[in-house]
Structures are given as C-alpha cells and as structure tokens.
Design a protein around this motif. Structure first.
Motif, mmCIF file in Angstrom:
data_model
loop_
_atom_site.group_PDB
_atom_site.id
_atom_site.type_symbol
_atom_site.label_atom_id
_atom_site.label_comp_id
_atom_site.label_asym_id
_atom_site.label_seq_id
_atom_site.Cartn_x
_atom_site.Cartn_y
_atom_site.Cartn_z
ATOM 1 N N ASN A 242 -34.210 29.835 53.822
ATOM 2 C CA ASN A 242 -33.474 29.069 55.377
ATOM 3 C C ASN A 242 -34.779 29.295 55.693
ATOM 4 N N TYR A 243 -35.150 30.576 55.519
ATOM 5 C CA TYR A 243 -36.632 30.893 57.274
ATOM 6 C C TYR A 243 -38.092 30.069 56.959
ATOM 7 N N ILE A 244 -38.675 29.972 55.139
ATOM 8 C CA ILE A 244 -39.840 30.047 55.353
ATOM 9 C C ILE A 244 -39.717 28.485 54.464
ATOM 10 N N GLU A 245 -40.999 27.638 54.577
ATOM 11 C CA GLU A 245 -41.133 26.653 54.420
ATOM 12 C C GLU A 245 -41.314 26.431 52.607
ATOM 13 N N GLY A 246 -40.824 26.286 51.872
ATOM 14 C CA GLY A 246 -40.797 26.397 50.492
ATOM 15 C C GLY A 246 -40.715 27.877 50.148
ATOM 16 N N GLY A 247 -40.584 28.563 51.071
ATOM 17 C CA GLY A 247 -40.332 30.530 49.948
ATOM 18 C C GLY A 247 -39.166 30.554 49.775
ATOM 19 N N TYR A 248 -39.007 31.769 48.993
ATOM 20 C CA TYR A 248 -38.411 32.161 48.669
ATOM 21 C C TYR A 248 -37.741 33.650 49.038
ATOM 22 N N MET A 249 -36.383 33.836 48.792
ATOM 23 C CA MET A 249 -36.343 35.814 49.347
ATOM 24 C C MET A 249 -37.031 36.604 49.662
ATOM 25 N N TYR A 250 -38.197 36.908 48.897
ATOM 26 C CA TYR A 250 -39.077 38.019 48.985
ATOM 27 C C TYR A 250 -39.937 37.608 49.545
ATOM 28 N N HIS A 251 -40.341 36.524 49.772
ATOM 29 C CA HIS A 251 -40.786 35.793 50.976
ATOM 30 C C HIS A 251 -41.190 36.842 52.647
ATOM 31 N N GLU A 252 -39.686 36.247 52.530
ATOM 32 C CA GLU A 252 -39.318 36.977 53.542
ATOM 33 C C GLU A 252 -38.729 38.591 53.557
ATOM 34 N N VAL A 253 -38.923 39.449 52.849
ATOM 35 C CA VAL A 253 -38.976 40.579 52.177
ATOM 36 C C VAL A 253 -40.397 41.554 52.451
ATOM 37 N N ILE A 254 -41.562 40.275 52.469
ATOM 38 C CA ILE A 254 -42.743 40.660 52.453
ATOM 39 C C ILE A 254 -43.369 40.594 53.152
ATOM 40 N N LYS A 255 -42.527 39.635 54.384
ATOM 41 C CA LYS A 255 -42.690 39.693 56.089
ATOM 42 C C LYS A 255 -42.143 40.829 57.155
ATOM 43 N N GLY A 256 -41.342 41.330 56.012
ATOM 44 C CA GLY A 256 -40.449 42.481 56.331
ATOM 45 C C GLY A 256 -38.688 41.775 57.028
#
Length: 305
Positions: A242-256
C-alpha cells in the motif's frame, strides 16, 4: 539555622541547567525571604518529601512564576510571546525536527505514504531506527560509513537512488533512461531489484534468509514447521504494498520498512527479534549484493564508452 523538631516539606525540586540561574535565584530568594538549598543530583528519582531540617514550611514555587520575576537576559527564548523554559539548543532542535518532518511528509513522492498512514500497517519506530542506523552508530557515532549508510537508507526509502531514470532527469544530454546493463527496460528503482543482469536475485536472498531464520528459531527451542513457515512468509512478501506504487511487500523489506504483517506475525518476543533480523538482513544484502554490484558494473561500462 538552628535545628528544631518541626518538619519542613520539600515541595519543589529544580535542575539547574545554566550557571547564571544560581546568582539570579540567590538574589530572588533573598528578596522574597524564601529558604532553599542547592544540591548536586547523584541519583535518579524523587527526593524524600519530609526532611527534619528547619522550622519553617516551604512555599510551593512554580518555575514559570520564577521566570516571570527574574529579569530576562538577552539569551532568553520566546515563542508566541511566551518564555520557553528549556535549553535553547534543545528547543530549537525539537522545532527543526518537526519542521523537517513536515517538509518531508509533504513531498509529492510521499503522497501514497501519507494517504495510508491511518491504516497503521507500519511499525515506524523500528523503521526509523533502521533508516537512521541506530544499531550501528546513528546518534552516538559520526563517521563516513555511518553517513553513507544513512544517506543510502534515506534515498532508498524515497526511491531516489541514482538510477539512470533519476540521473536522466538531472541531465538528459548525458544519460539515457534505459538500463545500461540489460538495455531492455528503463532503469527505475523497481527495475534494479529484478534486472536480469543481476548476479544474485532478490528471491535467492529471501529464500536464504528464511532458512537462516528457521535455524535461529530452532536454536531457541521454538518448534517450526519448515514448509509452513516458508509458505507463510512468502505469502506475506508477495502481497501488494500500500506504500510502494506497483510494488510488493518484499519491496518494503528492501527499503527496511517494518510492516506489521511480517514483523509482528507472531507476538512472542524471541520470534519478533528474529523477524527483525530477517528484515534488516534482506535490506542489507539487497544493498551489498545487488545495488553495490550494479554500481560496479555500471562504472565498468561507463569507462569503456
């Protein structure tokens, strides 16, 4: 003062933060006929409320009233015509912190983040702890490494790493938006982690960290079904963000980012600690094994041009 049997109640304790206060208080107490004592605090906690030290009961004195009676020197700080009863430097730091936070939240690139703040899906305390590199330095250590780590974490969080897409906006005459490694897609922040030219895939990093996570839990005598634990974590990581345009939850993890669905998937403290390591290790390895490698490859390619 002669000792007597009557008790004097201590009603107020002040911490002297500025040596100028001492002379000002001495003069004020003398004029107002207030008996007081100055002591160096060696222990934390409240002083005893009753003490056999005098025959007079002390008055309740408010520090704000004291400030109104003491002549204001040129270093006093006012906000909206009200005297700030705190250290000037600390007050300015608090003000700047809130100002910078407000400026950051109003950036266009944080629009999706702001619209979802009310959902409380993110543990921002742990996320900020990681972004500011508290564990490895942060507030207590200043070094080139700490500065580079925090700079990377912030740019990674707001997707402003120097990809060719970002560099093209700065100078379109020199850079091309296309990825210099695969020459197939625009090199955006999202593309970095899925480029076919990556020597190590983000999926491999995640799988390895799940195995490490399982072993660590088993060493703590926590029973884990390997297949179900793998499946459960992967099901969370492939959910849409819900926080990264077109992204998945693992993209959130990559950001920390510490999404509660993953970080707090189990409440026991031991499991949460291992999930914290799981998130930070993926974020760290994504930088070391994918982003840093990408930078080395791009540097070599640019030298050959």
């Amino acid at each position: 003062m002669d000792k007597v049997d009557k008790k004097m109640v201590k009603r107020k304790t002040w911490k002297i933060r500025n040596i100028n206060y001492i002379e000002r208080l001495l003069d004020l107490m003398k004029r107002k006929n207030i008996f007081w004592s100055l002591k160096e605090c060696t222990k934390k906690g409240k002083l005893k409320s009753i003490d056999q030290i005098g025959e007079l009961k002390s008055e309740i004195v408010d520090i704000n009233e004291i400030e109104e009676l003491i002549p204001v020197n040129r270093y006093s700080l006012y906000w909206n015509r009200k005297l700030v009863n705190d250290q000037i430097s600390e007050t300015v730091k608090k003000f700047n912190k809130l100002k910078y936070l407000g400026d950051w939240l109003t950036l266009k690139l944080n629009k999706k983040l702001i619209t979802n703040l009310g959902k409380k899906e993110i543990n921002w305390e742990k996320t900020i702890e990681y972004i500011k590199n508290y564990r490895e330095g942060g507030m207590t250590i200043t070094s080139d490494k700490d500065r580079r780590d925090r700079s990377y974490n912030i740019k990674n969080l707001i997707e402003q790493l120097p990809t060719y897409k970002v560099m093209t906006r700065r100078n379109e005459e020199i850079y091309d938006v296309k990825c210099p490694r695969c020459n197939k897609e625009e090199e955006t922040w999202m593309h970095i982690w899925q480029c076919e030219a990556n020597e190590i895939k983000i999926q491999d990093i995640i799988q390895d960290e799940i195995d490490i996570n399982i072993k660590a839990l088993q060493q703590k005598n926590i029973k884990i079904n390997r297949e179900k634990w793998h499946q459960r974590i992967l099901e969370i990581l492939i959910q849409r963000s819900n926080y990264i345009e077109g992204g998945y939850m693992y993209h959130e993890v990559i950001k920390g980012i510490f999404n509660r669905k993953l970080y707090e998937m189990e409440l026991p403290k031991q499991i949460k600690l291992k999930m914290e390591s799981f998130i930070t290790n993926i974020a760290r390895k994504a930088r070391e094994l994918i982003w840093n490698k990408r930078c080395d490859q791009v540097t070599d390619l640019e030298k050959k041009r």
